[in-house]
Design a protein around this motif. Structure first.
Motif, mmCIF file in Angstrom:
data_model
loop_
_atom_site.group_PDB
_atom_site.id
_atom_site.type_symbol
_atom_site.label_atom_id
_atom_site.label_comp_id
_atom_site.label_asym_id
_atom_site.label_seq_id
_atom_site.Cartn_x
_atom_site.Cartn_y
_atom_site.Cartn_z
ATOM 1 N N GLU A 96 0.842 -1.191 0.000
ATOM 2 C CA GLU A 96 0.000 0.000 0.000
ATOM 3 C C GLU A 96 0.876 1.240 0.000
ATOM 4 O O GLU A 96 1.873 1.315 0.720
ATOM 5 C CB GLU A 96 -0.892 0.042 1.240
ATOM 6 N N THR A 97 0.513 2.231 -0.817
ATOM 7 C CA THR A 97 1.163 3.540 -0.799
ATOM 8 C C THR A 97 0.087 4.618 -0.820
ATOM 9 O O THR A 97 -1.115 4.309 -0.865
ATOM 10 C CB THR A 97 2.094 3.720 -2.019
ATOM 11 N N ASP A 98 0.520 5.881 -0.827
ATOM 12 C CA ASP A 98 -0.450 6.979 -0.864
ATOM 13 C C ASP A 98 -1.374 6.882 -2.073
ATOM 14 O O ASP A 98 -2.557 7.193 -2.006
ATOM 15 C CB ASP A 98 0.277 8.327 -0.904
ATOM 16 N N THR A 99 -0.816 6.489 -3.213
ATOM 17 C CA THR A 99 -1.591 6.444 -4.452
ATOM 18 C C THR A 99 -2.268 5.111 -4.685
ATOM 19 O O THR A 99 -3.200 5.022 -5.485
ATOM 20 C CB THR A 99 -0.673 6.725 -5.654
ATOM 21 N N GLY A 100 -1.797 4.046 -4.019
ATOM 22 C CA GLY A 100 -2.339 2.719 -4.273
ATOM 23 C C GLY A 100 -1.961 2.186 -5.642
ATOM 24 O O GLY A 100 -2.617 1.281 -6.170
ATOM 25 N N ALA A 101 -0.871 2.713 -6.243
ATOM 26 C CA ALA A 101 -0.519 2.372 -7.629
ATOM 27 C C ALA A 101 -0.216 0.893 -7.816
ATOM 28 O O ALA A 101 -0.631 0.295 -8.814
ATOM 29 C CB ALA A 101 0.678 3.218 -8.075
ATOM 30 N N ALA A 102 0.510 0.286 -6.879
ATOM 31 C CA ALA A 102 0.887 -1.123 -7.036
ATOM 32 C C ALA A 102 -0.340 -2.022 -7.036
ATOM 33 O O ALA A 102 -0.476 -2.906 -7.891
ATOM 34 C CB ALA A 102 1.852 -1.525 -5.928
ATOM 35 N N TRP A 103 -1.247 -1.807 -6.096
ATOM 36 C CA TRP A 103 -2.451 -2.633 -6.029
ATOM 37 C C TRP A 103 -3.348 -2.398 -7.244
ATOM 38 O O TRP A 103 -3.854 -3.355 -7.842
ATOM 39 C CB TRP A 103 -3.234 -2.364 -4.751
ATOM 40 N N ARG A 104 -3.552 -1.159 -7.613
ATOM 41 C CA ARG A 104 -4.416 -0.855 -8.755
ATOM 42 C C ARG A 104 -3.881 -1.506 -10.034
ATOM 43 O O ARG A 104 -4.643 -2.073 -10.823
ATOM 44 C CB ARG A 104 -4.528 0.662 -8.940
ATOM 45 N N ALA A 105 -2.561 -1.408 -10.248
ATOM 46 C CA ALA A 105 -1.970 -1.988 -11.451
ATOM 47 C C ALA A 105 -2.081 -3.501 -11.444
ATOM 48 O O ALA A 105 -2.408 -4.122 -12.472
ATOM 49 C CB ALA A 105 -0.504 -1.566 -11.560
ATOM 50 N N LEU A 106 -1.827 -4.131 -10.293
ATOM 51 C CA LEU A 106 -1.894 -5.585 -10.199
ATOM 52 C C LEU A 106 -3.319 -6.077 -10.408
ATOM 53 O O LEU A 106 -3.557 -7.035 -11.178
ATOM 54 C CB LEU A 106 -1.369 -6.027 -8.833
ATOM 55 N N ASP A 107 -4.267 -5.444 -9.753
ATOM 56 C CA ASP A 107 -5.668 -5.843 -9.882
ATOM 57 C C ASP A 107 -6.138 -5.696 -11.333
ATOM 58 O O ASP A 107 -6.804 -6.599 -11.874
ATOM 59 C CB ASP A 107 -6.524 -4.978 -8.956
ATOM 60 N N ALA A 108 -5.777 -4.601 -11.982
ATOM 61 C CA ALA A 108 -6.181 -4.380 -13.371
ATOM 62 C C ALA A 108 -5.540 -5.402 -14.304
ATOM 63 O O ALA A 108 -6.184 -5.906 -15.242
ATOM 64 C CB ALA A 108 -5.800 -2.965 -13.809
ATOM 65 N N ALA A 109 -4.265 -5.732 -14.057
ATOM 66 C CA ALA A 109 -3.567 -6.692 -14.919
ATOM 67 C C ALA A 109 -4.177 -8.078 -14.799
ATOM 68 O O ALA A 109 -4.317 -8.799 -15.803
ATOM 69 C CB ALA A 109 -2.091 -6.731 -14.548
ATOM 70 N N VAL A 110 -4.538 -8.492 -13.592
ATOM 71 C CA VAL A 110 -5.163 -9.806 -13.393
ATOM 72 C C VAL A 110 -6.502 -9.879 -14.121
ATOM 73 O O VAL A 110 -6.825 -10.877 -14.777
ATOM 74 C CB VAL A 110 -5.331 -10.095 -11.888
ATOM 75 N N ARG A 111 -7.284 -8.809 -14.021
ATOM 76 C CA ARG A 111 -8.573 -8.792 -14.704
ATOM 77 C C ARG A 111 -8.384 -8.826 -16.222
ATOM 78 O O ARG A 111 -9.091 -9.560 -16.929
ATOM 79 C CB ARG A 111 -9.351 -7.534 -14.302
ATOM 80 N N GLU A 112 -7.447 -8.018 -16.713
ATOM 81 C CA GLU A 112 -7.214 -7.974 -18.163
ATOM 82 C C GLU A 112 -6.678 -9.299 -18.686
ATOM 83 O O GLU A 112 -6.952 -9.690 -19.841
ATOM 84 C CB GLU A 112 -6.224 -6.849 -18.482
ATOM 85 N N ALA A 113 -5.940 -10.002 -17.836
ATOM 86 C CA ALA A 113 -5.405 -11.307 -18.243
ATOM 87 C C ALA A 113 -6.478 -12.384 -18.254
ATOM 88 O O ALA A 113 -6.221 -13.514 -18.688
ATOM 89 C CB ALA A 113 -4.270 -11.717 -17.314
#
Length: 368
Positions: A276-293
């Motif tokens: 977790e970070t201020d922007t949530g960038a790591a989680w957002r990117a991972l979640d989106a990549a799993v869905r797109e995959a």
């Protein structure tokens, strides 16, 4: 006519009605027929030797005069006389009121405000960071925080030289988040090591042996603690370790892609953990990549988050992970700062994080 003007003038000097300015102690002294020093002793409710010499009759005369004039203590003057202002500063190195980023500072500030109010302090919010960060304003950018009795700082990245200068000068400073690399700087923090180990232990108990941590590419102490706890968890549970277990990304949105996730899953990875970070960038990117995959979570792959979910999280899934005790951390920071202002030497222990079972982790599933 002249007598009317004199009566009006006396009215302005002996009553609160019609006044346009605050009655002064000198006026109380004149009305009571005593010195201003006597008025100051009576109205400050002092109990030392000088105050004890004032008779009850004189004391009552001063109180009656003050009441008739509508005199009230000037809080600013009282604070100046006491040296302290009863003000605690709050300075964020990240914009406190973002318009395009949902982050975690609000719960911290709620805890700060509640504890400060309970201890009789007012807060001063320094907002210079919103225009480019504290470091952008030169070497004296933090000097204005000295208006307060002490200051609480928030943010992943700080101007170290300026904070060191404040600490060296003996100004009470507390950082919300681990900062033990700055000698002498007091800080409060969450126990990210234990919490991250617990998340890995949970995944390992479900049967996962190939787990990858996705994190941003910086050296913020909170990120370092999470990675250390993650790696310790892998070793303690017998899961696979090594450089491939941590994926550091300068830009998670562009580096954590569906193709990359598919390749890692095909290579045997069954679970991903994001910081977790201020922007949530790591989680957002991972979640989106799993869905797109086209991967099902947690059927095909499990996900976990080392921290609290972004406040605008969509999709109905609750990430497995832990919650950061932001209210408690804010309150602990104020307790520590108040103690430093009072000249006390105290220690605030690490605040434990609460494990969150969530809905994104299950036993290892099929591989595509």
């Amino acid at each position: 006519m002249e007598q009317s003007r004199k009566r009006a003038k006396r009215g302005r000097n002996t009553g609160s009605a019609g006044r346009t300015s605050r009655p002064r102690q000198a006026e109380v002294a004149q009305l009571a027929g005593v010195s201003q020093a006597t008025v100051s002793l009576v109205l400050s409710a002092r109990t030392d030797g000088k105050a004890a010499t004032i008779s009850k009759e004189t004391r009552q005369r001063v109180l009656d005069a003050a009441r008739s004039l509508g005199y009230a203590h000037d809080p600013a003057a009282r604070r100046l006389a006491a040296v302290r202002n009863n003000l605690l500063g709050v300075f964020s190195f990240t914009a406190t009121f973002p318009t395009d980023v949902q982050h975690s500072y609000y719960p911290f500030l709620v805890g700060v405000e509640q504890e400060a109010a309970a201890r009789g302090f007012d807060l001063v919010l320094f907002t210079g960071s919103s225009s480019g960060g504290a470091g952008a304003a030169g070497p004296d950018a933090l000097s204005r925080v000295r208006l307060a009795d002490g200051c609480l700082f928030l943010g992943r990245h700080v101007p170290r030289a300026e904070l060191k200068r404040l600490v060296a000068d003996g100004f009470p400073v507390v950082h919300l988040g681990r900062r033990d690399e700055l000698e002498g700087l007091a800080w409060v923090g969450a126990d990210y090591l234990s919490a991250s180990r617990a998340v890995v232990a949970h995944l390992a108990a479900l049967g996962h042996r190939r787990i990858v941590l996705v994190r941003e590419d910086d050296d913020a102490p909170a990120s370092a603690d999470r990675e250390r706890g993650f790696l310790e968890g892998l070793e303690e549970t017998g899961a696979e370790t090594g450089p491939a277990a941590v994926l550091r990304c300068a830009d998670p949105v562009h580096e954590v892609t569906a193709e990359r996730v598919r390749a890692l899953v095909a290579d045997g990875v069954t679970a991903f953990v994001a910081e977790e970070t201020d922007t949530g960038a790591a989680w957002r990117a991972l979640d989106a990549a799993v869905r797109e995959a086209g991967l099902d979570c947690p059927g095909d792959v499990s996900l976990a988050l080392l921290g609290s979910p972004p406040p605008d999280l969509a999709g109905g899934l609750v990430p497995t992970g832990f919650d950061v005790p932001r209210h408690q951390l804010g309150a602990a920071a104020v307790r520590l700062l108040a103690a430093l202002v009072a000249g006390e030497q105290v220690h605030e222990p690490l605040v434990a994080c609460e494990f969150r079972t969530g809905t994104t982790a299950g036993p290892p599933g099929r591989r595509p």
